[in-house]
Design a protein around this motif. Structure first.
Motif, PDB file in Angstrom:
ATOM      1  N   MET A   1       0.844  -1.209   0.000  1.00  0.00           N
ATOM      2  CA  MET A   1       0.000   0.000   0.000  1.00  0.00           C
ATOM      3  C   MET A   1       0.874   1.251   0.000  1.00  0.00           C
ATOM      4  SD  MET A   1      -3.351   1.267   1.898  1.00  0.00           S
ATOM      5  CE  MET A   1      -4.505   0.207   1.751  1.00  0.00           C
ATOM      6  N   SER A   2       0.611   2.219  -0.916  1.00  0.00           N
ATOM      7  CA  SER A   2       1.415   3.450  -0.972  1.00  0.00           C
ATOM      8  C   SER A   2       1.056   4.360   0.187  1.00  0.00           C
ATOM      9  CB  SER A   2       1.136   4.216  -2.252  1.00  0.00           C
ATOM     10  OG  SER A   2       1.382   3.425  -3.345  1.00  0.00           O
ATOM     11  N   LYS A   3       2.094   4.970   0.743  1.00  0.00           N
ATOM     12  CA  LYS A   3       1.874   5.820   1.914  1.00  0.00           C
ATOM     13  C   LYS A   3       2.055   7.298   1.578  1.00  0.00           C
ATOM     14  CE  LYS A   3       3.230   5.482   6.514  1.00  0.00           C
ATOM     15  NZ  LYS A   3       4.219   5.134   7.489  1.00  0.00           N
ATOM     16  N   ILE A   4       1.020   8.082   1.886  1.00  0.00           N
ATOM     17  CA  ILE A   4       1.083   9.539   1.701  1.00  0.00           C
ATOM     18  C   ILE A   4       0.900  10.191   3.073  1.00  0.00           C
ATOM     19  CG2 ILE A   4      -0.139  11.540   0.706  1.00  0.00           C
ATOM     20  CD1 ILE A   4       1.084  10.014  -1.497  1.00  0.00           C
ATOM     21  N   LEU A   5       1.717  11.203   3.333  1.00  0.00           N
ATOM     22  CA  LEU A   5       1.546  11.987   4.557  1.00  0.00           C
ATOM     23  C   LEU A   5       0.826  13.279   4.196  1.00  0.00           C
ATOM     24  CD1 LEU A   5       2.280  12.742   7.542  1.00  0.00           C
ATOM     25  CD2 LEU A   5       4.419  13.687   6.622  1.00  0.00           C
ATOM     26  N   LEU A   6      -0.238  13.611   4.917  1.00  0.00           N
ATOM     27  CA  LEU A   6      -0.922  14.891   4.696  1.00  0.00           C
ATOM     28  C   LEU A   6      -0.768  15.731   5.968  1.00  0.00           C
ATOM     29  CD1 LEU A   6      -4.336  15.569   3.004  1.00  0.00           C
ATOM     30  CD2 LEU A   6      -3.569  16.875   4.969  1.00  0.00           C
ATOM     31  N   LEU A   7      -0.017  16.815   5.852  1.00  0.00           N
ATOM     32  CA  LEU A   7       0.143  17.741   6.980  1.00  0.00           C
ATOM     33  C   LEU A   7      -0.873  18.856   6.801  1.00  0.00           C
ATOM     34  CD1 LEU A   7       4.045  18.086   7.167  1.00  0.00           C
ATOM     35  CD2 LEU A   7       2.541  16.748   8.650  1.00  0.00           C
ATOM     36  N   HIS A   8      -1.810  18.949   7.712  1.00  0.00           N
ATOM     37  CA  HIS A   8      -2.867  19.970   7.605  1.00  0.00           C
ATOM     38  C   HIS A   8      -2.554  21.103   8.570  1.00  0.00           C
ATOM     39  CE1 HIS A   8      -6.558  22.017   7.188  1.00  0.00           C
ATOM     40  NE2 HIS A   8      -7.183  21.490   8.219  1.00  0.00           N
ATOM     41  N   THR A   9      -2.211  22.271   7.998  1.00  0.00           N
ATOM     42  CA  THR A   9      -1.834  23.402   8.855  1.00  0.00           C
ATOM     43  C   THR A   9      -3.025  24.308   9.149  1.00  0.00           C
ATOM     44  OG1 THR A   9      -1.263  24.874   7.012  1.00  0.00           O
ATOM     45  CG2 THR A   9       0.486  23.412   7.816  1.00  0.00           C
ATOM     46  N   GLY A  10      -4.007  24.304   8.251  1.00  0.00           N
ATOM     47  CA  GLY A  10      -5.175  25.186   8.397  1.00  0.00           C
ATOM     48  C   GLY A  10      -5.505  25.813   7.056  1.00  0.00           C
ATOM     49  N   GLY A  11      -6.051  27.019   7.070  1.00  0.00           N
ATOM     50  CA  GLY A  11      -6.409  27.698   5.824  1.00  0.00           C
ATOM     51  C   GLY A  11      -7.858  27.481   5.449  1.00  0.00           C
ATOM     52  N   THR A  12      -8.325  28.259   4.486  1.00  0.00           N
ATOM     53  CA  THR A  12      -9.728  28.217   4.039  1.00  0.00           C
ATOM     54  C   THR A  12     -10.206  26.813   3.703  1.00  0.00           C
ATOM     55  OG1 THR A  12      -9.632  30.461   3.174  1.00  0.00           O
ATOM     56  CG2 THR A  12     -11.301  29.047   2.222  1.00  0.00           C
ATOM     57  N   ILE A  13      -9.323  26.012   3.123  1.00  0.00           N
ATOM     58  CA  ILE A  13      -9.723  24.660   2.716  1.00  0.00           C
ATOM     59  C   ILE A  13     -10.406  23.905   3.860  1.00  0.00           C
ATOM     60  CG2 ILE A  13      -7.452  23.601   3.217  1.00  0.00           C
ATOM     61  CD1 ILE A  13      -7.887  21.974   0.568  1.00  0.00           C
ATOM     62  N   GLY A  14      -9.959  24.146   5.084  1.00  0.00           N
ATOM     63  CA  GLY A  14     -10.538  23.459   6.240  1.00  0.00           C
ATOM     64  C   GLY A  14     -11.202  24.424   7.207  1.00  0.00           C
ATOM     65  N   MET A  15     -11.867  25.448   6.666  1.00  0.00           N
ATOM     66  CA  MET A  15     -12.524  26.425   7.541  1.00  0.00           C
ATOM     67  C   MET A  15     -14.042  26.286   7.499  1.00  0.00           C
ATOM     68  SD  MET A  15     -10.422  30.011   7.278  1.00  0.00           S
ATOM     69  CE  MET A  15      -8.691  30.148   7.764  1.00  0.00           C
ATOM     70  N   ALA A  16     -14.680  26.879   8.516  1.00  0.00           N
ATOM     71  CA  ALA A  16     -16.145  26.975   8.559  1.00  0.00           C
ATOM     72  C   ALA A  16     -16.491  28.385   9.037  1.00  0.00           C
ATOM     73  CB  ALA A  16     -16.705  25.923   9.510  1.00  0.00           C
ATOM     74  N   SER A  17     -17.722  28.807   8.735  1.00  0.00           N
ATOM     75  CA  SER A  17     -18.136  30.163   9.133  1.00  0.00           C
ATOM     76  C   SER A  17     -18.265  30.263  10.641  1.00  0.00           C
ATOM     77  CB  SER A  17     -19.495  30.500   8.522  1.00  0.00           C
ATOM     78  OG  SER A  17     -19.350  30.577   7.137  1.00  0.00           O
ATOM     79  N   GLY A  18     -17.762  31.367  11.184  1.00  0.00           N
ATOM     80  CA  GLY A  18     -17.893  31.647  12.610  1.00  0.00           C
ATOM     81  C   GLY A  18     -18.471  33.040  12.773  1.00  0.00           C
ATOM     82  N   PRO A  19     -18.554  33.521  14.015  1.00  0.00           N
ATOM     83  CA  PRO A  19     -19.181  34.833  14.258  1.00  0.00           C
ATOM     84  C   PRO A  19     -18.438  35.983  13.585  1.00  0.00           C
ATOM     85  CG  PRO A  19     -18.240  33.874  16.285  1.00  0.00           C
ATOM     86  CD  PRO A  19     -18.140  32.832  15.231  1.00  0.00           C
TER      87      PRO A  19
END
Ligand code: ASP
Length: 289
Positions: A1-19
Motif C-alpha cells: 500500500m502506498s503511503k502519503i503523509l498529509l500535513l494539515h496546517t489550516g487555511g480556508t480549505i478546512g474552515m467553517a463560518s464563525g461569528p
C-alpha cells in the motif's frame, strides 16, 4: 500500500463560518480524505493543533514541516495551507528541502471543503501529484501544478489565483535546512518614503529584502545611500529585488541604481521577494548570524 503523509496546517480549505468570518474547523480535511483517497493509498493526516489561518504561519512552522517531511519514508507529502502566505511557505520549503527525492505538494483553496467550490478538486490534484508526480516542492491549485519556489498570489477571490515566476536555486545534495530566530523583513521603497522611517526599520533588523524600483533604482538622496551603506557595514544583509514581478534587476542599467551596489546591497536578480527572504533566512541561519 502506498503511503502519503498529509500535513494539515489550516487555511480556508478546512474552515467553517464563525461569528467573525471563516475560521479553521477541525475534522473537515479528515472527512474529505475518507472519500477522496484513491484505492490502495494510505493517507495519514497529521493536523496542526491549533489549526492556523496562514497569517500566523512563520519560520517555526516551516521548521516543523521541514523536520517532519525530512523524517518521512513514503511516496509523497501533501501540505494543506492557507493561500494568504502560501507564497512564503512555498519559497521556504522549496529552499529548505531542495533536492528532496519525493513530491511535496502544497494545497489550499479559495472556498472551504463541502461548499461546492474548488477545495475537493485541489485536494484530489494534490494527492494525485503526491502519488505520481515528479520530486520537488509544488503547489496544486485550480487544475495546475506549479513550482512552489517562485509563487505569486495575484487574486484574493478567483479560483485561479496563483502563478509561478521561474527561479534558479543553487544545486546541491539533499540536506534539510532550518530557519533560526532572526529579525528579517521585506521592505518596500516608495516615492516620498522618509529616510528616517527606513532607518528605524533597519535598526531593528539583522537583514532585509529591499523592494527597489524597476531594473534596480533608488531615490537620489545621499541620506538614503548613507543609511544603506551603514546598514551593510554593520553586517545587516540587504538583498534587493524588483517591484516588478518578472525581468529582475540589471545592475549597471541606470545611474540611479549605482548607489545600491556601492552600498553593498546584494543583487537578488529575478527572485520574488518571498524567495529572497527565504534565501536570506537560510543563508544567515547556516552562518550563525
Ligand atoms: N485567510 C486564509 C488563509 O490564508 C485564506 C485562504 O486560505 O485562502 O489561511
Amino acid at each position: 500500500m502506498s503511503k502519503i503523509l498529509l500535513l494539515h496546517t489550516g487555511g480556508t480549505i478546512g474552515m467553517a463560518s464563525g461569528p467573525e468570518g471563516l475560521a479553521p474547523a477541525r475534522g473537515l480535511v479528515e472527512t474529505a480524505i475518507a472519500t477522496l483517497a484513491p484505492k490502495g493509498v494510505d493517507i495519514a493526516v497529521e493536523a496542526f493543533d491549533p489549526l492556523l489561518d496562514s497569517a500566523d504561519i512563520g519560520p517555526q512552522h516551516w521548521n516543523r514541516i521541514v523536520t517532519r517531511i525530512a523524517g518521512f519514508r513514503g511516496k509523497g507529502v501533501v501540505v494543506t495551507h492557507g493561500t494568504d502566505t502560501m507564497t512564503f511557505t512555498g519559497a521556504a520549503l522549496a529552499q529548505a528541502l531542495q533536492s528532496i527525492d519525493l513530491p511535496v505538494v502544497l494545497c489550499g483553496a479559495m472556498q472551504p471543503l463541502g461548499s461546492g467550490g474548488d477545495a475537493e478538486g485541489n485536494l484530489a490534484l494534490a494527492i494525485r501529484h503526491a502519488m505520481q508526480g515528479a520530486p520537488g516542492i509544488w503547489l496544486a491549485f485550480a487544475g495546475q501544478v506549479l513550482s512552489a519556489v517562485g509563487l505569486v498570489k495575484h487574486d484574493t477571490r478567483a479560483a485561479q489565483s496563483f502563478r509561478s515566476v521561474p527561479q534558479t536555486l543553487p544545486e546541491g545534495p539533499f540536506r534539510p535546512r532550518l530557519f533560526q530566530p532572526l529579525r528579517l523583513a521585506i521592505l518596500t521603497l516608495s516615492p516620498g518614503l522618509p529616510v528616517a522611517a527606513l532607518g528605524a526599520a533597519l535598526a531593528e533588523l539583522d537583514g532585509a529584502v529591499l523592494r527597489v524600483f524597476g531594473a534596480g533604482t533608488v531615490m537620489a538622496d545621499p541620506a538614503l545611500h548613507r543609511l544603506l551603506a551603514a546598514a551593510t557595514s554593520r553586517g545587516c544583509r540587504l538583498r534587493a529585488v524588483s517591484q516588478c514581478e518578472t525581468g529582475g534587476l540589471v545592475p549597471g542599467a541606470y545611474g540611479a541604481g549605482a548607489p545600491l551596489w556601492r552600498a553593498g546591497v546584494e543583487n537578488g536578480g529575478t527572485e520574488t521577494p518571498e524567495a529572497a527572504l527565504a534565501r536570506l533566512w537560510i543563508e544567515m541561519s547556516e552562518r550563525g548570524d
